[in-house]
Design a protein around this motif. Structure first.
Motif, PDB file in Angstrom:
ATOM      1  N   MET A  66       0.826  -1.212   0.000  1.00 50.94           N
ATOM      2  CA  MET A  66       0.000   0.000   0.000  1.00 50.94           C
ATOM      3  C   MET A  66       0.858   1.258   0.000  1.00 50.94           C
ATOM      4  SD  MET A  66      -3.134  -1.015   2.539  1.00 50.94           S
ATOM      5  CE  MET A  66      -4.042  -2.556   2.330  1.00 50.94           C
ATOM      6  N   ALA A  67       1.991   1.211   0.714  1.00 51.84           N
ATOM      7  CA  ALA A  67       2.890   2.368   0.720  1.00 51.84           C
ATOM      8  C   ALA A  67       3.384   2.641  -0.700  1.00 51.84           C
ATOM      9  CB  ALA A  67       4.069   2.116   1.657  1.00 51.84           C
ATOM     10  N   ARG A  68       3.804   1.591  -1.402  1.00 48.25           N
ATOM     11  CA  ARG A  68       4.299   1.777  -2.770  1.00 48.25           C
ATOM     12  C   ARG A  68       3.176   2.259  -3.694  1.00 48.25           C
ATOM     13  NH1 ARG A  68       7.959   3.545  -4.748  1.00 48.25           N
ATOM     14  NH2 ARG A  68       8.105   2.309  -6.636  1.00 48.25           N
ATOM     15  N   VAL A  98      -6.121  11.560  -0.495  1.00 54.66           N
ATOM     16  CA  VAL A  98      -7.189  10.564  -0.529  1.00 54.66           C
ATOM     17  C   VAL A  98      -8.299  11.018   0.408  1.00 54.66           C
ATOM     18  CG1 VAL A  98      -7.818   8.131  -0.248  1.00 54.66           C
ATOM     19  CG2 VAL A  98      -5.465   8.726  -0.845  1.00 54.66           C
ATOM     20  N   ASN A  99      -9.500  11.062  -0.104  1.00 53.44           N
ATOM     21  CA  ASN A  99     -10.654  11.441   0.711  1.00 53.44           C
ATOM     22  C   ASN A  99     -10.440  12.822   1.351  1.00 53.44           C
ATOM     23  OD1 ASN A  99     -13.244  10.614   1.574  1.00 53.44           O
ATOM     24  ND2 ASN A  99     -12.455  10.106   3.612  1.00 53.44           N
ATOM     25  N   GLY A 100      -9.788  13.715   0.589  1.00 54.91           N
ATOM     26  CA  GLY A 100      -9.559  15.078   1.086  1.00 54.91           C
ATOM     27  C   GLY A 100      -8.439  15.200   2.104  1.00 54.91           C
ATOM     28  N   LYS A 101      -7.662  14.127   2.314  1.00 52.03           N
ATOM     29  CA  LYS A 101      -6.547  14.181   3.280  1.00 52.03           C
ATOM     30  C   LYS A 101      -5.221  13.948   2.553  1.00 52.03           C
ATOM     31  CE  LYS A 101      -9.200  12.418   7.214  1.00 52.03           C
ATOM     32  NZ  LYS A 101     -10.426  12.032   6.467  1.00 52.03           N
ATOM     33  N   VAL A 102      -4.220  14.744   2.919  1.00 51.02           N
ATOM     34  CA  VAL A 102      -2.900  14.603   2.301  1.00 51.02           C
ATOM     35  C   VAL A 102      -2.195  13.407   2.938  1.00 51.02           C
ATOM     36  CG1 VAL A 102      -0.721  15.746   1.808  1.00 51.02           C
ATOM     37  CG2 VAL A 102      -2.805  17.111   2.020  1.00 51.02           C
ATOM     38  N   VAL A 103      -1.869  12.409   2.134  1.00 49.06           N
ATOM     39  CA  VAL A 103      -1.186  11.220   2.667  1.00 49.06           C
ATOM     40  C   VAL A 103       0.257  11.108   2.162  1.00 49.06           C
ATOM     41  CG1 VAL A 103      -3.257   9.862   3.155  1.00 49.06           C
ATOM     42  CG2 VAL A 103      -2.217   9.738   0.907  1.00 49.06           C
ATOM     43  N   GLY A 151       2.886   6.483   7.257  1.00 47.02           N
ATOM     44  CA  GLY A 151       3.700   5.329   7.635  1.00 47.02           C
ATOM     45  C   GLY A 151       5.170   5.684   7.506  1.00 47.02           C
ATOM     46  N   ASP A 152       6.019   4.884   8.154  1.00 45.46           N
ATOM     47  CA  ASP A 152       7.454   5.121   8.124  1.00 45.46           C
ATOM     48  C   ASP A 152       8.074   4.160   7.107  1.00 45.46           C
ATOM     49  OD1 ASP A 152      10.191   4.956   8.552  1.00 45.46           O
ATOM     50  OD2 ASP A 152      10.021   5.302  10.717  1.00 45.46           O
ATOM     51  N   ALA A 202      -6.656  -7.867   8.861  1.00 49.65           N
ATOM     52  CA  ALA A 202      -5.356  -7.183   8.799  1.00 49.65           C
ATOM     53  C   ALA A 202      -5.272  -6.293   7.554  1.00 49.65           C
ATOM     54  CB  ALA A 202      -4.223  -8.204   8.797  1.00 49.65           C
ATOM     55  N   LEU A 203      -5.828  -6.764   6.454  1.00 52.71           N
ATOM     56  CA  LEU A 203      -5.820  -5.971   5.219  1.00 52.71           C
ATOM     57  C   LEU A 203      -6.655  -4.704   5.382  1.00 52.71           C
ATOM     58  CD1 LEU A 203      -6.274  -8.918   2.717  1.00 52.71           C
ATOM     59  CD2 LEU A 203      -4.302  -7.374   2.768  1.00 52.71           C
ATOM     60  N   VAL A 204      -7.859  -4.875   5.921  1.00 54.98           N
ATOM     61  CA  VAL A 204      -8.764  -3.729   6.084  1.00 54.98           C
ATOM     62  C   VAL A 204      -8.150  -2.700   7.040  1.00 54.98           C
ATOM     63  CG1 VAL A 204     -11.042  -3.023   6.919  1.00 54.98           C
ATOM     64  CG2 VAL A 204     -10.803  -5.126   5.581  1.00 54.98           C
ATOM     65  N   GLU A 205      -7.566  -3.183   8.135  1.00 53.81           N
ATOM     66  CA  GLU A 205      -6.974  -2.275   9.126  1.00 53.81           C
ATOM     67  C   GLU A 205      -5.768  -1.529   8.544  1.00 53.81           C
ATOM     68  OE1 GLU A 205      -8.317  -5.308  12.671  1.00 53.81           O
ATOM     69  OE2 GLU A 205      -6.163  -5.018  12.320  1.00 53.81           O
ATOM     70  N   THR A 206      -4.981  -2.219   7.727  1.00 52.40           N
ATOM     71  CA  THR A 206      -3.787  -1.581   7.160  1.00 52.40           C
ATOM     72  C   THR A 206      -4.170  -0.472   6.181  1.00 52.40           C
ATOM     73  OG1 THR A 206      -2.596  -3.651   7.444  1.00 52.40           O
ATOM     74  CG2 THR A 206      -1.591  -2.027   6.000  1.00 52.40           C
ATOM     75  N   ALA A 207      -5.190  -0.707   5.369  1.00 50.40           N
ATOM     76  CA  ALA A 207      -5.649   0.334   4.441  1.00 50.40           C
ATOM     77  C   ALA A 207      -6.116   1.561   5.218  1.00 50.40           C
ATOM     78  CB  ALA A 207      -6.765  -0.201   3.560  1.00 50.40           C
ATOM     79  N   SER A 208      -6.829   1.320   6.310  1.00 53.94           N
ATOM     80  CA  SER A 208      -7.329   2.424   7.120  1.00 53.94           C
ATOM     81  C   SER A 208      -6.164   3.183   7.780  1.00 53.94           C
ATOM     82  CB  SER A 208      -8.298   1.836   8.154  1.00 53.94           C
ATOM     83  OG  SER A 208      -8.581   2.768   9.134  1.00 53.94           O
ATOM     84  N   GLU A 209      -5.177   2.438   8.239  1.00 55.01           N
ATOM     85  CA  GLU A 209      -3.990   3.037   8.874  1.00 55.01           C
ATOM     86  C   GLU A 209      -3.221   3.933   7.882  1.00 55.01           C
ATOM     87  OE1 GLU A 209      -1.512  -0.151  10.491  1.00 55.01           O
ATOM     88  OE2 GLU A 209       0.241   0.839   9.642  1.00 55.01           O
ATOM     89  N   LEU A 210      -3.068   3.467   6.631  1.00 61.60           N
ATOM     90  CA  LEU A 210      -2.278   4.230   5.660  1.00 61.60           C
ATOM     91  C   LEU A 210      -3.119   5.245   4.885  1.00 61.60           C
ATOM     92  CD1 LEU A 210       0.281   1.672   4.186  1.00 61.60           C
ATOM     93  CD2 LEU A 210       0.461   3.118   6.177  1.00 61.60           C
ATOM     94  N   GLY A 211      -4.448   5.150   4.992  1.00 57.20           N
ATOM     95  CA  GLY A 211      -5.306   6.137   4.344  1.00 57.20           C
ATOM     96  C   GLY A 211      -5.624   5.852   2.891  1.00 57.20           C
ATOM     97  N   LEU A 212      -5.636   4.575   2.514  1.00 52.81           N
ATOM     98  CA  LEU A 212      -5.931   4.174   1.137  1.00 52.81           C
ATOM     99  C   LEU A 212      -7.400   3.777   1.020  1.00 52.81           C
ATOM    100  CD1 LEU A 212      -4.723   3.328  -1.711  1.00 52.81           C
ATOM    101  CD2 LEU A 212      -4.389   1.060  -0.710  1.00 52.81           C
TER     102      LEU A 212
END
Ligand SMILES: [Zn+2]
Length: 453
Positions: free
Chosen positions: A105-107, A418-423, A432-433, A133-143
């Motif tokens: 998702m980061a890439r 994404v969704n009006g937020k700068v990621v 994410g780091d 885990a997939l759903v939570e990771t997308a939410s964490e990274l803002g995708l």
């Protein structure tokens, strides 16, 4: 509600407008207004005069867990590659999937992607929490995310390709798929998560599961996705086992229509190309993966001319080794021309033009995923935007900015909203780091490989 104003040297709406010094005002995750010239006031401003702003790219096919198994079978075809990887994939768990999905998702975000699907079909026995885990990771990274509850049920002992150790019971698949729909599917406009029903392929699930999956999806109004017509091995398997070509089989199982999209769709004859278009079925074209595995050359230009919905996918990173969606746009452009040059019938140099390739990467993918609120920049649609620099060494001075990014794909986007937020800002992921994600995926890949020995 707070507003964000986005300004760019050129704003490509994907809906017929290319606005010099264009701007876009976002509110509540949606595009509130769009124009050029003097912009309105806003609470926050992102002004990038050295960039072209485009609709966020849409990734229509992926397997994110595969970030943990990149580089295996670098020189083999699909079936050999799968047979080698199935036993490795049998060892994944929710931690593997979370670590790999962060990398994938980061890439994707860094390449300008704002909406992605993920086709996850490996659920080893007793390993809970993989889909979560997939759903939570997308939410964490803002995708913005459309996870597919994939499945495999046809093991080797029943004539399928995968070993029995990685297949699931069909009733359990259907029950868990329904549970994931109830838990995570959001049908409302502007949704950040929608669930898809996705048995893996004709050679890894039974026709009964295909049919029942379609019925389940239609009961809940969710979409259907699977692999189809990827290789000639698959075509031979279908003809030998079912006496039908892959598309004919899927047609009989209720797997064509506006709510279905396939990954790959390479080996279609003329009649099948027309059928795909006429039924409104979508195709996710994955050029790098198809070339990497030597699967074949998708008839992208023919499908587009026939009126089919065509999007782009990076496919899993075990058959791509990256998830740079801007690179896929470039590959699609070249592959379409290369194919036309080999096959004839179309003018090779114009089989797919730069703006046509951009359409595949944006509106085409959104159509596959059933998102009429994504894929173009228009008032009322989702505020998903990617910015690419035009003044870096790779792009400075190139005549046409949109052709520039298609012909010389950047390694990363300068900014992504994404969704009006700068990621992504200044080419760096804000959610994410990157260094930490790289360290984690390195350790997890090593762990999976060593368990091999
Ligand atoms: Zn795939």
């Amino acid at each position: 509600m707070a507003t964000l104003l986005l300004r760019a040297g050129l704003l490509f709406t994907g809906a017929g407008e290319e606005l010099e010094n264009g701007w876009l005002l976002t509110r509540d995750g949606l595009i509130a207004d769009i124009g050029s010239g003097p912009p309105p006031a806003a609470d926050e401003v992102l002004h990038l005069p050295n960039c072209v702003a485009v609709p966020g790219l849409v990734n229509a096919h992926d397997h994110m867990y595969q970030w943990a198994t990149r580089g295996y079978v670098p020189d083999g075809g699909l079936f050999e590659w799968l047979r080698t990887l199935y036993p490795v994939w049998a060892r994944i768990d929710a931690d593997t999937v979370r670590i790999a999905a962060r990398a994938a998702m980061a890439r994707l975000l860094l390449s300008g992607c704002t909406l992605s699907t993920d086709h996850h079909y490996v659920f080893p026995h007793g390993r809970a929490g993989i889909f979560e885990a997939l759903v939570e990771t997308a939410s964490e990274l803002g995708l913005r995310f459309h996870p597919c509850r994939g499945s495999m049920s046809l093991g080797e002992s029943r004539g399928g390709l995968p070993p029995d150790s990685v297949v699931e019971d069909e009733d359990a698949i259907l029950a868990d798929t329904e549970a994931m729909i109830h838990r995570f599917h959001d049908p409302t406009p502007g949704a950040m998560c929608r669930v898809v029903v996705a048995p893996c392929s004709p050679f890894s699930v039974s026709p009964e599961l295909m049919r029942e999956s379609a019925a389940l999806a239609r009961r809940h109004g969710v979409r259907l996705h699977t692999h189809l017509a990827e290789t000639l091995d698959e075509e031979r398997f279908c003809v030998e086992r079912f006496g039908k070509r892959p598309l004919e089989l899927m047609d009989d199982l209720g797997w064509t229509g506006e709510d279905v999209w396939y990954a790959h769709g390479i080996h279609f004859n003329d009649k099948e190309v027309a059928n795909v278009a006429a039924t409104g079925t979508g195709v996710a074209h994955c050029p790098s993966s198809n070339l990497r595995l030597g699967a074949g050359l998708c008839r992208v230009a023919d499908l587009v001319r026939a009126g089919a919905k065509v999007g782009l996918g990076v496919d899993g990173a075990a058959s791509n080794e990256d998830s740079n969606l801007a690179m896929e746009l470039h590959q699609a452009l070249l592959l379409a021309r290369g194919r036309a040059a080999i096959q004839g019938g179309l003018d090779a140099a114009t089989a797919l033009d730069a703006r046509g390739a951009w359409r595949l990467a944006t509106a085409g993918g959104a159509a596959c995923l059933g998102r009429d609120d994504c894929g173009t920049l228009e008032t009322g649609k989702c505020a998903d935007v990617a910015f690419f620099r035009l003044d870096d060494l790779a792009h400075a001075g190139i005549d046409d900015p949109l052709a520039a990014i298609a012909l010389a794909p950047p390694a990363r986007a300068e900014a992504v909203v994404v969704n009006g937020k700068v990621v992504v800002r200044d080419g760096r992921l804000l959610t994410g780091d990157e260094e930490l994600i790289a360290r984690d995926i390195s350790a997890e890949s090593k762990r999976l490989r060593e368990r091999d020995r």
